[in-house]
Each structure stands twice: as structure tokens, then as C-alpha cells.
Design a protein around this motif. Structure first.
Motif, PDB file in Angstrom:
ATOM      1  N   VAL A 198      -5.822 -85.617  44.657  1.00 23.64           N
ATOM      2  CA  VAL A 198      -6.958 -84.924  45.274  1.00 23.64           C
ATOM      3  C   VAL A 198      -8.271 -85.211  44.570  1.00 23.64           C
ATOM      4  O   VAL A 198      -9.339 -84.880  45.100  1.00 23.64           O
ATOM      5  N   LYS A 199      -8.221 -85.830  43.394  1.00 23.46           N
ATOM      6  CA  LYS A 199      -9.467 -86.168  42.692  1.00 23.46           C
ATOM      7  C   LYS A 199     -10.301 -87.187  43.457  1.00 23.46           C
ATOM      8  O   LYS A 199     -11.467 -87.408  43.123  1.00 23.46           O
ATOM      9  N   ILE A 200      -9.722 -87.801  44.484  1.00 22.30           N
ATOM     10  CA  ILE A 200     -10.504 -88.760  45.265  1.00 22.30           C
ATOM     11  C   ILE A 200     -11.685 -88.082  45.942  1.00 22.30           C
ATOM     12  O   ILE A 200     -12.654 -88.750  46.317  1.00 22.30           O
ATOM     13  N   ARG A 201     -11.639 -86.765  46.074  1.00 26.23           N
ATOM     14  CA  ARG A 201     -12.784 -86.057  46.660  1.00 26.23           C
ATOM     15  C   ARG A 201     -14.052 -86.351  45.868  1.00 26.23           C
ATOM     16  O   ARG A 201     -15.145 -86.417  46.423  1.00 26.23           O
ATOM     17  N   ASP A 202     -13.899 -86.521  44.550  1.00 27.92           N
ATOM     18  CA  ASP A 202     -15.065 -86.803  43.706  1.00 27.92           C
ATOM     19  C   ASP A 202     -15.609 -88.206  43.930  1.00 27.92           C
ATOM     20  O   ASP A 202     -16.735 -88.512  43.532  1.00 27.92           O
ATOM     21  N   LEU A 203     -14.795 -89.086  44.543  1.00 31.15           N
ATOM     22  CA  LEU A 203     -15.215 -90.468  44.773  1.00 31.15           C
ATOM     23  C   LEU A 203     -15.807 -90.680  46.158  1.00 31.15           C
ATOM     24  O   LEU A 203     -16.321 -91.770  46.446  1.00 31.15           O
ATOM     25  N   LEU A 204     -15.718 -89.662  47.004  1.00 31.79           N
ATOM     26  CA  LEU A 204     -16.252 -89.810  48.355  1.00 31.79           C
ATOM     27  C   LEU A 204     -17.775 -89.969  48.313  1.00 31.79           C
ATOM     28  O   LEU A 204     -18.437 -89.411  47.436  1.00 31.79           O
ATOM     29  N   PRO A 205     -18.336 -90.727  49.241  1.00 33.83           N
ATOM     30  CA  PRO A 205     -19.797 -90.894  49.277  1.00 33.83           C
ATOM     31  C   PRO A 205     -20.502 -89.543  49.333  1.00 33.83           C
ATOM     32  O   PRO A 205     -19.985 -88.560  49.872  1.00 33.83           O
ATOM     33  N   ASP A 206     -21.714 -89.494  48.777  1.00 32.43           N
ATOM     34  CA  ASP A 206     -22.468 -88.243  48.699  1.00 32.43           C
ATOM     35  C   ASP A 206     -22.723 -87.626  50.070  1.00 32.43           C
ATOM     36  O   ASP A 206     -22.861 -86.407  50.197  1.00 32.43           O
ATOM     37  N   GLU A 207     -22.784 -88.452  51.095  1.00 29.95           N
ATOM     38  CA  GLU A 207     -23.097 -87.943  52.437  1.00 29.95           C
ATOM     39  C   GLU A 207     -21.976 -87.095  53.019  1.00 29.95           C
ATOM     40  O   GLU A 207     -22.181 -86.331  53.963  1.00 29.95           O
ATOM     41  N   VAL A 208     -20.783 -87.197  52.472  1.00 29.87           N
ATOM     42  CA  VAL A 208     -19.629 -86.491  53.021  1.00 29.87           C
ATOM     43  C   VAL A 208     -19.697 -85.010  52.636  1.00 29.87           C
ATOM     44  O   VAL A 208     -19.714 -84.665  51.454  1.00 29.87           O
ATOM     45  N   THR A 209     -19.729 -84.148  53.635  1.00 27.24           N
ATOM     46  CA  THR A 209     -19.781 -82.703  53.393  1.00 27.24           C
ATOM     47  C   THR A 209     -18.407 -82.180  53.009  1.00 27.24           C
ATOM     48  O   THR A 209     -17.388 -82.860  53.183  1.00 27.24           O
ATOM     49  N   ASP A 210     -18.375 -80.941  52.511  1.00 29.61           N
ATOM     50  CA  ASP A 210     -17.097 -80.327  52.145  1.00 29.61           C
ATOM     51  C   ASP A 210     -16.182 -80.207  53.362  1.00 29.61           C
ATOM     52  O   ASP A 210     -14.967 -80.432  53.268  1.00 29.61           O
ATOM     53  N   GLU A 211     -16.763 -79.847  54.504  1.00 31.51           N
ATOM     54  CA  GLU A 211     -15.953 -79.717  55.719  1.00 31.51           C
ATOM     55  C   GLU A 211     -15.377 -81.062  56.133  1.00 31.51           C
ATOM     56  O   GLU A 211     -14.193 -81.159  56.506  1.00 31.51           O
ATOM     57  N   GLN A 212     -16.192 -82.116  56.049  1.00 31.90           N
ATOM     58  CA  GLN A 212     -15.698 -83.455  56.377  1.00 31.90           C
ATOM     59  C   GLN A 212     -14.633 -83.892  55.378  1.00 31.90           C
ATOM     60  O   GLN A 212     -13.629 -84.508  55.755  1.00 31.90           O
TER      61      GLN A 212
END
Length: 439
Positions: A198-212
Motif C-alpha cells: 500500500v506504500k505505492i500511494r506515496d508514489l502516485l502523481p501529485d494530481e491524484v486525489t485521495d478518492e481517486q
């Protein structure tokens, strides 16, 4: 004599280990050919600028030059780091001589300057198989490649292998349906989910919202052994034409391979394969119980393996990490050879005056496809038997003073009259075979 300095990352197997590797390659070759693939071998070197088209691998490429070479030659050639790039060049150079769709396999060495660690080498053997066509490639070939993987690991019998399959159109269409612009950045993050979870959430582009991000993680968590994944994806409430196209293609693949897969093929929507040349089906294969190895066979579909400006050559293929698998087979003694030498029969030597006669017996056995060698010295028969036993040779051939010939199975002690033009060992004894460790 100067001291020998070991080189890390360049494996050299002992004879018994090499027998395992050779039998491993034999099974791969036989299976590829059973499925109609033709063997080729490309050159070890390619032009540097051709190899570096991907850019990010320049630090891993080994250059090739003469010791006394000018700068132009130093910059000219490098060892290939995989077989996809040289194969694409091979297709372009030989397109007028090949019959399409072209099914090829390759088993040869590649070189990559990465940090050596368990299962990862700087010099290694890959075994690749691809189906390539001119213009368009029918989607049924994707299922053919996945079925080939199932058959490969069934024949190798290294343990249960699970093939996890996705279609890049599914996550890409899903992310577009969510309104995410940087779909490549999300794919590259999701590609690391097996390593960091689940740490991949930290690697997602900045534009990605929490809901996305929640939706992205929900999609990556879907895994089924049948077509039920499509219902679960649609339940997430995201729509896009590309998503529907991917769902249809993956459903067709799963349905096509299900009768032959025995539950070893799963639709796993976390599989991303971060390289951007994949355009459809993607897959990774894992051996149960060996998570540290990661994928031992991976690949997918690419709509542009090669292009000459007039024609495009799409393909779908797999790559087996032979050396990576060998590392765990050797370390854990999962598979061992029935003997460490090819020799089936040691022809005993009564004295040096009879060496020609012993050579004639060995020659007669070899003419019938039975591996044989003559004892290196005319030691006492007991010592010659011990020599055969140390090397794992199962049979010793004797000639008595009256000319009678006998062969002895030194494992059981059974000794019988024999004729080199007629005696035949069992199929299990004719050549070394692989014995799998009992689990």
C-alpha cells in the motif's frame, strides 16, 4: 601463479549443476518446438545508439571494444541486455524472408551491469518466445502465449506456478475514467505493489486525489480465477471505452486458457508491467513459496515491436529468467541430476595391452547412442568400480580372459552377459535426468 579474483554476477556452475541447467534448457526447447516455435540466435552485440533508445538503461549496458581502439570504435557496439531489442532488429532485417505470423524462440546469454544479488546476475541466460505479425496480430495469440507458459512450467515441474494476467487497457481506461491525466505515472507506481504494497500511494502523481487513490487501490486488489473480475471492476462505478475494451479482451483470454490451466491462471489487476511499450495483455509468473524471486516468466503484448516506416510489426511474447531460476534450484537443491556426468557405461581395462579392445566396445556402444568411456587406467577392477561410483556412472563393462563380456550395475550388484551391439540400458539410465526434491 597469480591469485584468482572472483567476479560477482557471472555464474559458473559445477558439472552437476550444469546438467540441471542443460536439462532445464532441453525442456524449454522441446516445449517451444511442440508449440510450433522456431529457434533463432541473434548476435551478442548491437550498435550502442540502437540499444540506448530507451535511455534509462544506459548505466546497465556493457560496451564492447578492442583494447587498442579509437574513440569511434569504443562508442560503436555494446552487449545486448535483453533479447527484445535485438529481435526487433532481426525482424526488420529479415522481414522479406520470414513467414508471418512468425513464431520464434531464443535461449542465449545477455549482459546487464546491475548490482549482483541473489537471483540477479550481470551475465545470465534468458529464454524468450514471441509471436509477431505484420500490420495486425490476432488477439487469440495472447491466449496461445499464456497456454505456452502453463505448459512450460507443468513440464519443468519445479512446483506450482501461477500466471497472473492483466490487460493494460483496463487500468489505463480506468484511470482515464477517473479523470487522471498521468496514467503512465500511476501505472509505474502500481507496478511496484508486489514490493512495497500500500506504500505505492506515496508514489502516485501529485494530481491524484485521495478518492481517486482509493479507486486505484481497489482496482489493483481485484483477482479472480474466472471472468468475475469484470463484474467487480464495473461495480467500482468507473466507465471508459478503453476500459471496456480491456475487460472484453481479458475475459476472452481467461475463457480460452481455462480448460488447460487447472486453476493456475488468474486475472490479477495489479499486474502493470511498468515499461511503456506494453499495450494490451501483460503477465507475470510466480513460483509458489519463492516470493523472493519475483516473477520468473513475464511479458505481454506490444503493438510496435518494430517499424520500418511502412510496416509495423506487433507481437506478444514471454521471457523466462533461466539463471534466476537456476539460482534457487541450486541453493535449495530443489532439483538434482540423477548423475553428474553423461557417461552411462565405464568400459573396464584389464591392462594397457587391451585398451584397443576396450575402445572398440566403447565405440560400439556410442554408435547406438549409449554414452561410454574407457577407464583411464588399468587399476584393479575394484578401484575402477570405485572410480565409476564416485562419478555416478551406473554400469561397468568387463571382458573376461575367455572373451566373455558382462555388464555390471554397480548400484545393485547385478552382473549379466552382454553384447555391445545389443545391450541397452533403461531409458532412465541412458542419460542424466532431473529428480525433484520431495516436498
Amino acid at each position: 601463479m597469480s591469485r584468482i579474483t572472483p567476479l560477482t554476477g557471472f555464474p559458473e556452475w559445477l558439472p552437476r549443476e550444469r546438467v540441471v541447467e542443460q536439462r532445464f534448457l532441453d525442456i524449454l526447447r522441446d516445449t517451444f518446438e511442440l508449440h510450433g516455435f522456431s529457434g533463432i540466435e541473434t548476435r551478442a552485440v548491437e550498435p550502442v545508439d540502437f540499444l540506448l533508445r530507451k535511455g534509462e538503461i544506459d548505466k546497465e549496458v556493457y560496451g564492447v571494444r578492442r583494447i587498442h581502439a579509437d574513440q569511434a570504435e569504443r562508442d560503436a557496439m555494446a552487449l545486448h541486455y535483453d533479447m527484445t531489442v535485438p529481435f526487433s532488429r532481426y525482424v526488420l532485417e529479415n522481414a522479406g524472408k520470414l513467414e508471418f505470423p512468425f513464431k520464434r524462440y531464443q535461449m542465449q546469454k545477455a549482459w546487464r551491469g546491475e548490482r549482483p544479488q541473489f537471483g540477479r546476475f550481470r551475465e545470465f541466460i534468458q529464454a524468450d518466445a514471441d509471436i509477431v505479425d505484420r500490420g495486425t496480430l490476432s488477439p487469440h495469440f495472447d491466449a496461445e502465449i499464456v497456454s505456452l507458459i502453463v505448459d512450460l512450467f507443468r513440464r519443468l515441474d519445479f512446483g506450482r506456478a501461477t500466471v497472473r494476467v492483466n490487460n493494460r487497457k483496463i487500468p489505463e481506461g480506468f484511470y482515464r475514467g477517473l479523470g487522471i491525466a498521468d496514467t503512465t505515472g500511476v501505472l509505474q507506481a502500481v507496478d511496484k505493489i508486489d514490493k512495497i504494497g500500500v506504500k505505492i500511494r506515496d508514489l502516485l502523481p501529485d494530481e491524484v486525489t485521495d478518492e481517486q487513490a482509493d479507486k486505484v487501490m481497489a482496482l489493483a486488489g481485484i483477482r479472480t480465477a474466472d471472468g468475475g473480475f469484470a463484474t467487480r471492476v464495473r461495480a467500482l462505478g468507473v466507465t471508459h471505452p478503453l476500459l471496456e475494451e480491456g475487460l472484453a479482451e481479458l475475459s476472452a483470454l481467461i475463457d480460452a486458457v481455462a480448460p488447460y490451466a487447472d486453476g493456475t491462471v488468474l486475472a490479477d489487476l495489479s499486474i502493470a508491467r511498468g515499461l511503456d511499450y506494453y499495450t494490451g495483455t501483460v503477465f507475470e509468473t510466480n513460483l509458489d513459496g519463492f516470493a523472493e524471486l519475483g516473477s520468473v516468466c513475464s511479458g505481454g503484448r506490444y503493438d510496435e515491436l518494430a517499424s520500418d516506416g511502412k510496416s509495423t510489426y506487433p507481437g506478444v511474447g514471454l521471457s523466462v529468467g533461466v539463471s534466476r531460476l537456476m539460482a534457487v534450484l541450486v541453493r535449495d537443491d530443489l532439483v538434482r541430476p540423477s548423475r553428474g556426468v553423461p557417461t552411462c557405461v565405464l568400459v573396464a581395462l584389464a591392462d594397457d595391452a587391451h585398451r584397443d579392445a576396450s575402445n572398440a566396445i566403447a565405440h560400439a556402444l556410442r554408435a547406438r547412442g549409449i554414452s561410454a568411456e574407457v577407464s583411464p587406467s588399468a587399476a584393479k577392477f575394484g578401484k575402477q568400480i570405485k572410480y565409476a561410483d564416485r562419478r555416478g556412472i551406473p554400469f561397468v563393462w568387463f571382458t573376461s580372459d575367455d572373451g566373455t563380456q558382462q555388464v555390471k550395475d554397480i548400484r545393485t550388484g547385478e552382473q549379466v552377459d552382454a553384447d555391445p551391439d545389443a545391450w541397452t540400458p533403461s531409458e532412465d539410465d541412458r542419460a542424466p535426468r532431473l529428480i525433484r526434491k520431495e516436498q
